[in-house]
Design an enzyme around this catalytic site. Sequence first.
Site, PDB file in Angstrom:
ATOM      1  N   SER A 145       0.868  -1.159   0.000  1.00 18.53           N
ATOM      2  CA  SER A 145       0.000   0.000   0.000  1.00 18.53           C
ATOM      3  C   SER A 145       0.916   1.223   0.000  1.00 18.53           C
ATOM      4  CB  SER A 145      -0.868  -0.044   1.264  1.00 18.53           C
ATOM      5  OG  SER A 145      -1.641   1.128   1.365  1.00 18.53           O
ATOM      6  N   LYS A 170      -0.987  -1.111  -4.443  1.00 16.06           N
ATOM      7  CA  LYS A 170      -2.184  -0.321  -4.121  1.00 16.06           C
ATOM      8  C   LYS A 170      -1.764   1.133  -3.967  1.00 16.06           C
ATOM      9  CE  LYS A 170      -4.626  -0.079   0.278  1.00 16.06           C
ATOM     10  NZ  LYS A 170      -5.313  -0.903   1.297  1.00 16.06           N
ATOM     11  N   LEU A 171      -2.394   1.991  -4.749  1.00 12.12           N
ATOM     12  CA  LEU A 171      -2.097   3.422  -4.697  1.00 12.12           C
ATOM     13  C   LEU A 171      -3.171   4.114  -3.879  1.00 12.12           C
ATOM     14  CD1 LEU A 171      -1.461   3.917  -8.532  1.00 12.12           C
ATOM     15  CD2 LEU A 171       0.303   3.644  -6.750  1.00 12.12           C
ATOM     16  N   LYS A 172      -2.745   4.858  -2.879  1.00 12.64           N
ATOM     17  CA  LYS A 172      -3.710   5.665  -2.133  1.00 12.64           C
ATOM     18  C   LYS A 172      -4.071   6.867  -2.998  1.00 12.64           C
ATOM     19  CE  LYS A 172      -4.011   3.587   1.939  1.00 12.64           C
ATOM     20  NZ  LYS A 172      -5.292   3.136   2.506  1.00 12.64           N
ATOM     21  N   ASP A 197      -7.015   2.914  -3.372  1.00 10.46           N
ATOM     22  CA  ASP A 197      -7.775   2.974  -2.120  1.00 10.46           C
ATOM     23  C   ASP A 197      -8.043   4.444  -1.820  1.00 10.46           C
ATOM     24  OD1 ASP A 197      -8.899   2.729   0.370  1.00 10.46           O
ATOM     25  OD2 ASP A 197      -7.209   1.674   1.303  1.00 10.46           O
ATOM     26  N   GLU A 222     -10.890   0.477  -3.891  1.00 11.96           N
ATOM     27  CA  GLU A 222     -11.188   0.222  -2.481  1.00 11.96           C
ATOM     28  C   GLU A 222     -11.843   1.448  -1.831  1.00 11.96           C
ATOM     29  OE1 GLU A 222      -7.750  -1.328  -0.453  1.00 11.96           O
ATOM     30  OE2 GLU A 222      -8.575  -0.985   1.543  1.00 11.96           O
ATOM     31  N   ASP A 247     -13.735  -1.797   2.541  1.00 14.44           N
ATOM     32  CA  ASP A 247     -12.841  -1.909   3.703  1.00 14.44           C
ATOM     33  C   ASP A 247     -13.607  -1.360   4.915  1.00 14.44           C
ATOM     34  OD1 ASP A 247     -10.944  -1.401   5.699  1.00 14.44           O
ATOM     35  OD2 ASP A 247      -9.463  -0.483   4.407  1.00 14.44           O
ATOM     36  N   LYS A 271     -10.012  -7.066   7.578  1.00 20.36           N
ATOM     37  CA  LYS A 271      -9.024  -6.715   8.598  1.00 20.36           C
ATOM     38  C   LYS A 271      -9.536  -7.325   9.895  1.00 20.36           C
ATOM     39  CE  LYS A 271      -7.471  -2.377   6.518  1.00 20.36           C
ATOM     40  NZ  LYS A 271      -7.639  -0.909   6.480  1.00 20.36           N
ATOM     41  N   GLY A 299      -4.340  -4.239   6.154  1.00 19.88           N
ATOM     42  CA  GLY A 299      -3.428  -3.945   7.255  1.00 19.88           C
ATOM     43  C   GLY A 299      -3.694  -2.562   7.799  1.00 19.88           C
ATOM     44  N   LEU A 301      -0.901  -0.804   9.328  1.00 23.71           N
ATOM     45  CA  LEU A 301       0.484  -0.491   9.720  1.00 23.71           C
ATOM     46  C   LEU A 301       0.834  -1.183  11.044  1.00 23.71           C
ATOM     47  CD1 LEU A 301       0.632   3.391   9.055  1.00 23.71           C
ATOM     48  CD2 LEU A 301       0.581   1.538   7.393  1.00 23.71           C
TER      49      LEU A 301
END
Length: 377
Positions: A145, A170-172, A197, A222, A247, A271, A299, A301
């Site tokens: 991420s 995964k690109l925020k 996301d 996402e 999510d 999660k 996740g 972090l």
Amino acid sequence: MPDSTSTRLPLRIDGAELRLVRLPLVSPFTIATGTMTEKIFPLLILRSGGLEGYAEGVMDTLPDYLEETVAGAMDLLATVLLPQVLGKAFPHPLSLARVLAPWRGNFMARATLEMAFWDLWAKALDMPLQTVLGGEGEAVDVGVSLGIAPIAATLDSVASHVLQGYRRIKLKVKRGHDIALLEAVRQEFPDAHLTVDANCSYTLADTDLIRRMDEFDLDYIEQPLAWDDIHDHATLQSRVRTPICLDECIRTVEHARKALQADAARVINIKVGRAGGHAAARAIHDLCEAFCVPVWCGGMLEAGIGRAHNIHLSTLPNFTKPGDTSSASRYFTRDIIEQKLEARDGRMPVPEGPGIGVTLDQHYLSTATLSRQEFRP
Ligand code: OSB
Ligand code: MG
């Protein structure tokens, strides 16, 4: 450690320790709702005989991902949840979860207790957590991420993570930092397994913009819309080709059922620390499987304890997409566990041994501990 064969079920919770832990992040992590520079989390230790079970809470200090907070969870654990289970014996984690069932919300706080008990229980049975959950395999597929950063920096980061073998990038994104980013990344990495996301950055008024993301061959988008809005995600899914992955919206198996029945999600990010624990995570996993909807492990972090829980859960069969269980060294220069959780060629090895299979680095943990409370029956 005493001989685990002497442990008898039901398993009595003899004591508990609740710590507040702070770890600096290697670099700031930015998502649509803000920037994290350090990871502050509750660490729970449950004791039975000579065994210990561990879990981390995944809530943030501010209610910006979901509504739970570290301070709220610490208080709930100390004043409500732990007193309910201390000195009591449970034959199975499901019986402990039943005691917590009447409470509303607070799924992250409940997960902290439930997950620590699963670890303890698996250790009492002398089995890896993955085995008692019904999973198998020595390693799981992982992706990364990537936090929000200038486009040029993101291109460098994608290149380096593709080179390291990560199986999904995964690109925020957030409103105003989306299409140009995707154009740049897709142009340089035409074959990369890409997802985005948005962490709730958009509304249905952005439908045209989100529909433009269909051009970039994303595996899924996402959580584009509000954290508690399954209904609008169903409307959006009917208007875009790319699968929607939920999510934040999925805090319970009931949320998952409603999302699946409404076709609001064609992929689900599970999660365990967000959904009330392993039993609920597994129920969501099983329900998705019945709907032929793939899942992957998200996740928050996590430090080593939470990361190990996630890896074990990811070995269940419907976790068919790469998870966010990337190398701990991406986030922390030093972890609170003795083992190194590092991916190789896009695969994260499952820690071996009973329970979650990792042990606390007591010395470093003590330097990272902000507060510590002991509980006895
Ligand atoms: O939405 O998945 C998310 C991190 C913090 C809060 C929310 C999210 C994330 C991540 C990071 O995407 C996943 C990880 O590497 O742990
Ligand atoms: Mg997310």
